[in-house]
Design an enzyme around this catalytic site. Sequence first.
Site, PDB file in Angstrom:
ATOM      1  N   THR A 139       0.680  -1.014  -0.343  1.00 46.76           N
ATOM      2  CA  THR A 139      -0.162  -0.203  -0.153  1.00 46.76           C
ATOM      3  C   THR A 139       1.277   1.340  -0.115  1.00 46.76           C
ATOM      4  O   THR A 139       1.504   1.287   0.910  1.00 46.76           O
ATOM      5  CB  THR A 139      -0.517   0.093   1.056  1.00 46.76           C
ATOM      6  OG1 THR A 139      -1.646  -1.289   1.076  1.00 46.76           O
ATOM      7  CG2 THR A 139      -1.354   1.539   1.863  1.00 46.76           C
ATOM      8  N   HIS A 181      -7.144 -10.521  -1.334  1.00 45.39           N
ATOM      9  CA  HIS A 181      -6.731 -10.263   0.011  1.00 45.39           C
ATOM     10  C   HIS A 181      -7.422 -11.690   1.763  1.00 45.39           C
ATOM     11  O   HIS A 181      -8.296 -10.425   1.522  1.00 45.39           O
ATOM     12  CB  HIS A 181      -6.655  -8.987  -0.277  1.00 45.39           C
ATOM     13  CG  HIS A 181      -6.038  -8.294   1.525  1.00 45.39           C
ATOM     14  ND1 HIS A 181      -5.294  -9.060   2.106  1.00 45.39           N
ATOM     15  CD2 HIS A 181      -4.859  -7.055   1.367  1.00 45.39           C
ATOM     16  CE1 HIS A 181      -4.805  -8.049   3.596  1.00 45.39           C
ATOM     17  NE2 HIS A 181      -4.434  -7.214   2.657  1.00 45.39           N
ATOM     18  N   ASN A 231      -3.981 -10.421   7.003  1.00 47.52           N
ATOM     19  CA  ASN A 231      -3.975  -8.921   7.271  1.00 47.52           C
ATOM     20  C   ASN A 231      -5.540  -8.573   8.276  1.00 47.52           C
ATOM     21  O   ASN A 231      -5.300  -6.772   8.647  1.00 47.52           O
ATOM     22  CB  ASN A 231      -3.581  -7.902   6.772  1.00 47.52           C
ATOM     23  CG  ASN A 231      -1.877  -8.466   6.656  1.00 47.52           C
ATOM     24  OD1 ASN A 231      -1.602  -9.652   7.180  1.00 47.52           O
ATOM     25  ND2 ASN A 231      -1.254  -7.927   5.452  1.00 47.52           N
ATOM     26  N   TYR A 273      -8.173  -7.998   7.750  1.00 45.10           N
ATOM     27  CA  TYR A 273      -9.854  -7.289   6.324  1.00 45.10           C
ATOM     28  C   TYR A 273     -10.210  -8.063   6.757  1.00 45.10           C
ATOM     29  O   TYR A 273     -10.771  -9.398   7.301  1.00 45.10           O
ATOM     30  CB  TYR A 273      -8.350  -7.034   5.250  1.00 45.10           C
ATOM     31  CG  TYR A 273      -7.493  -5.840   5.335  1.00 45.10           C
ATOM     32  CD1 TYR A 273      -8.273  -5.356   6.036  1.00 45.10           C
ATOM     33  CD2 TYR A 273      -6.114  -6.386   5.490  1.00 45.10           C
ATOM     34  CE1 TYR A 273      -6.850  -3.623   5.973  1.00 45.10           C
ATOM     35  CE2 TYR A 273      -5.196  -5.667   5.322  1.00 45.10           C
ATOM     36  CZ  TYR A 273      -5.639  -3.991   5.871  1.00 45.10           C
ATOM     37  OH  TYR A 273      -5.106  -2.641   5.678  1.00 45.10           O
ATOM     38  N   ASN A 299      -4.034  -5.292  12.444  1.00 46.89           N
ATOM     39  CA  ASN A 299      -5.109  -4.707  12.647  1.00 46.89           C
ATOM     40  C   ASN A 299      -6.303  -5.554  13.746  1.00 46.89           C
ATOM     41  O   ASN A 299      -7.566  -5.506  13.587  1.00 46.89           O
ATOM     42  CB  ASN A 299      -5.737  -4.852  11.756  1.00 46.89           C
ATOM     43  CG  ASN A 299      -5.100  -3.777  10.011  1.00 46.89           C
ATOM     44  OD1 ASN A 299      -5.044  -3.045  10.620  1.00 46.89           O
ATOM     45  ND2 ASN A 299      -4.869  -4.430   8.823  1.00 46.89           N
TER      46      ASN A 299
HETATM   47  C1  8OZ Z   1       0.140  -0.815   5.257  1.00 47.53           C
HETATM   48  C2  8OZ Z   1      -1.063  -0.092   5.068  1.00 47.53           C
HETATM   49  C3  8OZ Z   1      -2.187   0.095   5.402  1.00 47.53           C
HETATM   50  C4  8OZ Z   1      -2.829  -1.226   4.195  1.00 47.53           C
HETATM   51  C5  8OZ Z   1      -1.322  -5.102   4.068  1.00 47.53           C
HETATM   52  C6  8OZ Z   1      -3.009  -3.657   3.200  1.00 47.53           C
HETATM   53  O1  8OZ Z   1      -0.970  -5.011   5.558  1.00 47.53           O
HETATM   54  C7  8OZ Z   1      -2.621  -3.644   3.659  1.00 47.53           C
HETATM   55  C8  8OZ Z   1      -1.382  -2.497   4.727  1.00 47.53           C
HETATM   56  C9  8OZ Z   1      -0.516  -1.874   4.785  1.00 47.53           C
HETATM   57  O2  8OZ Z   1      -2.533  -5.851   3.957  1.00 47.53           O
END
Ligand code: 8OZ
Length: 375
Positions: free
Chosen positions: A26, A184, A187, A189, A244
């Site tokens: 990103t 994806h 992480n 999400y 996250n």
């Molecule tokens: C860092 C900052 C924002 C998003 C991920 C898409 O960790 C990200 C991400 C990484 O997969």
Amino acid sequence: MSRKLFSPARVGAIEVANRVVMAPLTRNRAPGAVPTPLMAEYYAQRADPLRGAGLIVSEATAISPTAQGYADVPGLYGTEQLDGWKAVTQAVHEAGGRIVCQLWHVGRVSHHLLQPGHADPVAPSAITANTKTYVFDEQGQGRFIPTSAPRALQRDEIPPIVHDYAAAARNAVQSAGFDGVEIHGANGYLLDQFLKTGANQRSDDYGGGIENRARLMLEVTRAVCDAVGHERVGIRLSPVTPANDIVDADPQPLFDHLLRQLATLGLAYVHVIEGATGGPREVEGRPFDYAALQAAYRQAGGHGAWMVNNGYDLALAEDAIDSGRADLVAFGKAFISMPDLTERMRRGGPYQALDKATMYGGGAKGYTDYPGLQD
Ligand code: 8OZ
């Protein structure tokens, strides 16, 4: 002696010139979610089949307006966005490279300021993640702020999300010219939120036991395979990352189940983040057996390439490839500061340091101005 890391491979329907992959990164340089000519230059710099990545995985790309959780990340749902991406894939292909698009729904890792109509972000359950997202203030200064509270998705809102993934995949391959897509699933999400107990407390058929929590990821993967062909689909997973604010009470049986199911779909590749994303390869209190995971996949008939990531250097990468533990190794931050990382590794250096201040947002500085080797 020929070194296997630098030798060609087949990744589903995609032929790659070497086994060094550029991981998704990103960079927050797509105002209005539209990829720019500068992005085309950046990716093309890393696409040389001898000096750069055999395969590039694009930065995470929102499949719909509600999938979005950070300022100035690209999308894949509007004409302008697809035209922007088309210029990127053309530049990469002209340089001799291959590129897949990473399909992204952030779920609860967002802020109402980034959502259509300033609505609350959506998630499996109404549990706020103790993490940050990235916004720009009125002066255009980028900064990280805490995510805002999400609302739980209604049962009937889930099929449209599966549909959005399939539509974005079709857009990526058929309109924007990508060689394939990567789902994806990592992480913390949306798909990882559904998978893991720390974010999913649903009482319907998308929550509770392992099979229910894996349901959305498998439905999405099947739909994306139907949209673009299974040989052009990869998936990224992170069994134990704390990124996250995500956690699962018992990740090994969860991921073993998931991989046994994915094995039946004929994917081009499986991309596994080992440990804490961008951090230690071992996460305290979260042991995980990646060899057992791969064995579960192979025993269930999975033939896709096995891509590993996180904290690899040249020695670890060559060992992973030469031992057969992996087919491909993905490098993230090293590809930011070294567009010709593959050639540098072939020579054993010299390596070039990363400027962390220019990672998120900005222009050419720290993006397209890292010099390549002069000979
Ligand atoms: C860092 C900052 C924002 C998003 C991920 C898409 O960790 C990200 C991400 C990484 O997969």
